[in-house]
Design an enzyme around this catalytic site. Structure first.
Site, PDB file in Angstrom:
ATOM      1  N   ARG A 237      15.687  55.207  -4.536  1.00  0.00           N
ATOM      2  CA  ARG A 237      14.584  55.561  -5.438  1.00  0.00           C
ATOM      3  C   ARG A 237      14.338  54.422  -6.411  1.00  0.00           C
ATOM      4  O   ARG A 237      15.241  53.621  -6.692  1.00  0.00           O
ATOM      5  CB  ARG A 237      14.879  56.848  -6.192  1.00  0.00           C
ATOM      6  CG  ARG A 237      16.125  56.838  -7.096  1.00  0.00           C
ATOM      7  CD  ARG A 237      15.873  56.338  -8.505  1.00  0.00           C
ATOM      8  NE  ARG A 237      16.978  56.615  -9.400  1.00  0.00           N
ATOM      9  CZ  ARG A 237      17.306  55.858 -10.440  1.00  0.00           C
ATOM     10  NH1 ARG A 237      16.660  54.727 -10.689  1.00  0.00           N
ATOM     11  NH2 ARG A 237      18.303  56.199 -11.243  1.00  0.00           N
TER      12      ARG A 237
ATOM     13  N   GLU B 110      13.262  62.071 -15.923  1.00  0.00           N
ATOM     14  CA  GLU B 110      13.683  61.138 -16.975  1.00  0.00           C
ATOM     15  C   GLU B 110      12.699  59.972 -17.141  1.00  0.00           C
ATOM     16  O   GLU B 110      12.639  59.341 -18.194  1.00  0.00           O
ATOM     17  CB  GLU B 110      15.084  60.631 -16.626  1.00  0.00           C
ATOM     18  CG  GLU B 110      15.807  59.993 -17.758  1.00  0.00           C
ATOM     19  CD  GLU B 110      17.214  59.537 -17.352  1.00  0.00           C
ATOM     20  OE1 GLU B 110      18.035  60.380 -16.958  1.00  0.00           O
ATOM     21  OE2 GLU B 110      17.467  58.333 -17.433  1.00  0.00           O
TER      22      GLU B 110
ATOM     23  N   ARG C  83       9.707  59.041 -10.349  1.00  0.00           N
ATOM     24  CA  ARG C  83      10.847  58.579  -9.555  1.00  0.00           C
ATOM     25  C   ARG C  83      10.356  58.624  -8.115  1.00  0.00           C
ATOM     26  O   ARG C  83      10.090  59.709  -7.590  1.00  0.00           O
ATOM     27  CB  ARG C  83      12.063  59.489  -9.743  1.00  0.00           C
ATOM     28  CG  ARG C  83      12.716  59.394 -11.133  1.00  0.00           C
ATOM     29  CD  ARG C  83      13.597  58.163 -11.224  1.00  0.00           C
ATOM     30  NE  ARG C  83      14.209  57.933 -12.510  1.00  0.00           N
ATOM     31  CZ  ARG C  83      15.429  58.351 -12.871  1.00  0.00           C
ATOM     32  NH1 ARG C  83      16.153  59.088 -12.044  1.00  0.00           N
ATOM     33  NH2 ARG C  83      15.936  58.030 -14.045  1.00  0.00           N
TER      34      ARG C  83
ATOM     35  N   CYS D 105      15.824  54.968 -19.749  1.00  0.00           N
ATOM     36  CA  CYS D 105      17.236  54.665 -20.003  1.00  0.00           C
ATOM     37  C   CYS D 105      17.490  53.190 -19.699  1.00  0.00           C
ATOM     38  O   CYS D 105      17.105  52.716 -18.625  1.00  0.00           O
ATOM     39  CB  CYS D 105      18.111  55.537 -19.113  1.00  0.00           C
ATOM     40  SG  CYS D 105      19.878  55.338 -19.415  1.00  0.00           S
TER      41      CYS D 105
ATOM     42  N   THR E 142      19.942  51.834 -18.625  1.00  0.00           N
ATOM     43  CA  THR E 142      20.722  51.656 -17.389  1.00  0.00           C
ATOM     44  C   THR E 142      19.823  51.465 -16.175  1.00  0.00           C
ATOM     45  O   THR E 142      20.261  50.942 -15.165  1.00  0.00           O
ATOM     46  CB  THR E 142      21.631  52.879 -17.096  1.00  0.00           C
ATOM     47  OG1 THR E 142      20.810  54.027 -16.877  1.00  0.00           O
ATOM     48  CG2 THR E 142      22.593  53.152 -18.226  1.00  0.00           C
TER      49      THR E 142
ATOM     50  N   ARG F 277      17.937  52.841  -7.423  1.00  0.00           N
ATOM     51  CA  ARG F 277      19.244  53.412  -7.114  1.00  0.00           C
ATOM     52  C   ARG F 277      19.232  53.736  -5.632  1.00  0.00           C
ATOM     53  O   ARG F 277      18.438  54.561  -5.182  1.00  0.00           O
ATOM     54  CB  ARG F 277      19.501  54.660  -7.946  1.00  0.00           C
ATOM     55  CG  ARG F 277      20.870  55.246  -7.726  1.00  0.00           C
ATOM     56  CD  ARG F 277      21.198  56.369  -8.713  1.00  0.00           C
ATOM     57  NE  ARG F 277      22.596  56.707  -8.554  1.00  0.00           N
ATOM     58  CZ  ARG F 277      23.095  57.444  -7.560  1.00  0.00           C
ATOM     59  NH1 ARG F 277      22.293  57.976  -6.669  1.00  0.00           N
ATOM     60  NH2 ARG F 277      24.387  57.665  -7.460  1.00  0.00           N
TER      61      ARG F 277
ATOM     62  N   ARG G 298      30.067  59.068  -7.270  1.00  0.00           N
ATOM     63  CA  ARG G 298      29.974  60.354  -7.954  1.00  0.00           C
ATOM     64  C   ARG G 298      30.019  61.457  -6.908  1.00  0.00           C
ATOM     65  O   ARG G 298      29.972  61.180  -5.703  1.00  0.00           O
ATOM     66  CB  ARG G 298      28.703  60.448  -8.797  1.00  0.00           C
ATOM     67  CG  ARG G 298      27.435  60.029  -8.080  1.00  0.00           C
ATOM     68  CD  ARG G 298      26.167  60.559  -8.754  1.00  0.00           C
ATOM     69  NE  ARG G 298      25.540  59.668  -9.705  1.00  0.00           N
ATOM     70  CZ  ARG G 298      24.239  59.715 -10.006  1.00  0.00           C
ATOM     71  NH1 ARG G 298      23.452  60.588  -9.424  1.00  0.00           N
ATOM     72  NH2 ARG G 298      23.719  58.890 -10.881  1.00  0.00           N
TER      73      ARG G 298
ATOM     74  N   GLU H 252      24.638  63.383 -10.838  1.00  0.00           N
ATOM     75  CA  GLU H 252      25.371  62.803 -11.952  1.00  0.00           C
ATOM     76  C   GLU H 252      26.325  63.843 -12.550  1.00  0.00           C
ATOM     77  O   GLU H 252      25.957  64.998 -12.707  1.00  0.00           O
ATOM     78  CB  GLU H 252      24.346  62.339 -13.005  1.00  0.00           C
ATOM     79  CG  GLU H 252      24.901  61.291 -13.924  1.00  0.00           C
ATOM     80  CD  GLU H 252      23.794  60.667 -14.778  1.00  0.00           C
ATOM     81  OE1 GLU H 252      22.676  61.196 -14.819  1.00  0.00           O
ATOM     82  OE2 GLU H 252      24.090  59.642 -15.425  1.00  0.00           O
TER      83      GLU H 252
END
Ligand code: ARG
Length: 362
Positions: free
Chosen positions: A118, A226, A230, A273, A275, A282, A314, A319
């Site tokens: 994504r 978020e 996405r 974010c 990150t 990702r 993970r 998450e």
């Protein structure tokens, strides 16, 4: 009794929670030197990490301009998380044609892994999700729906838009929503996420939220999680080339029919974010590593091994989730910023090959 100032609170968090990057890089002198209006902006940015002292990042941008306006703060956070000391720049390269892409060639058993890649994208014309009001969330969703209508006209995409906005003409019922969550297509209810709550990102749930899904169910776009968008490609089998190629092609079409994305020369795709800056990508695999995880009870060994190859592990439930009892875990390259899309794919391939060799040797 005097009320502790924001700076005092954050300095106390830094002592008690050294892993909280927001607290680690918060500089009271810098903060005090800001105008009252900018101090209020900064307070919103760091609120999630103040309320959730166990945050590993602890900050969310509220507007694409935050990364420039508060550069001394964000740059330190970003460098720390992404491990960058020199100049920061974001290369883009989607050409995976010369690379080994077929996981099935490592081992026939890897032919049935679930793959997903994504990218996060935000448009420049709206605040980031933490600062949107309900009208803006719905207005953004409406703009996204216009873009999906154009995407749906392409026969290789087709499909439909599913909304959870009350009263939307694309609204689905809660049973359908639950089915899509269980199928790992739709995102989970954000209204109970303590990190997102304090950041304002989950406000107005479920207004302005939904997802596009292609006819073949292999290309999806989340709206209002978020990040504004996405955009993702998912499929079973080991062909990373097909997986990445579909994402790239869909992203190209969408970027022509959506409002312009917020992009930074330095940080690449702007994300809520820090990150997720950079490629905003990702790429992950769900694979079973029963031996390395002792039947899913222990992520320690696999995490240590994966870290060596630049991979994060993970549970397959997303998450903060645990591994499945069959040893099913989610593996993804940690790097986002300063690496191209092609390099991310390569790291995933090489890392999976290495982990698989350890798994079969056990
Ligand atoms: N806000 C959380 C923290 O700082 C999560 C950060 C990374 N994850 C994410 N979904 N952006 O620990």
């Amino acid at each position: 009794m005097s009320v502790p100032s924001l700076s005092d609170k954050i300095l106390a968090i830094r002592k008690a929670n050294p892993a909280n990057r927001m607290a680690r890089h918060f500089d009271p002198d810098y903060f005090n030197g800001l105008s009252a209006a900018d101090q209020a902006r900064m307070a919103r940015i760091v609120a999630t990490g103040v309320a959730n002292t166990d945050s590993s990042m602890g900050a969310y941008a509220m507007d694409p301009s935050d990364y420039n306006d508060f550069a001394p703060f964000f740059d330190a956070l970003i460098r720390d998380f992404h491990g960058i000391t020199g100049e920061i720049s974001q290369p883009h390269d989607w050409d995976v044609s010369t690379k080994a892409c077929d996981l099935g060639a490592i081992d026939g058993k890897l032919k049935d892994v679930s793959m997903r890649v994504r990218v996060a994208r935000n448009v420049a014309s709206f605040p980031l999700p933490g600062a949107m009001n309900r009208n803006q969330r719905v207005a953004f969703e409406d703009e996204a729906v216009l873009a999906f209508e154009k995407l749906i006209e392409h026969p290789e995409y087709g499909g439909q838009y599913l909304s959870i906005t009350p009263g939307s003409k694309h609204e689905i019922d809660s049973a359908e929503y639950d089915r899509r969550v269980a199928a790992h297509q739709m995102f989970k209810d954000m209204s109970n996420d303590r990190f997102l709550n304090v950041a304002g990102i989950s406000n107005d749930w479920p207004y302005g939220r939904g997802m596009y899904v292609s006819k073949a169910q292999d290309f999806l776009v989340w709206v209002g999680e978020e990040d504004h968008l996405r955009i993702m490609s998912m499929q079973k089998g080991g062909d990373l080339n097909a997986l990445f190629g579909r994402l790239h092609a869909g992203l190209e079409i969408l970027s022509k029919v959506l409002p312009p994305f917020a992009m930074s020369d330095k940080y690449g795709a702007v994300a809520s974010c820090p990150t997720n800056l950079g490629a905003g990508m990702r790429a992950s695999l769900h694979m079973k590593l029963p031996n390395l995880t002792k039947g899913g009870t222990d992520l320690e060994v696999v995490t240590a091994a994966a870290t060596k190859y630049g991979l994060a592990v993970r549970g397959a439930g997303g998450e903060h989730s645990a591994a499945g009892s069959d040893g099913l875990v989610d593996i993804s390259p940690s790097a986002r910023l300063g690496v191209s899309e092609m390099e991310i794919m390569q790291r995933l391939y090489d890392g999976v090959a290495a982990l698989w060799a350890l798994e079969v040797a056990r």
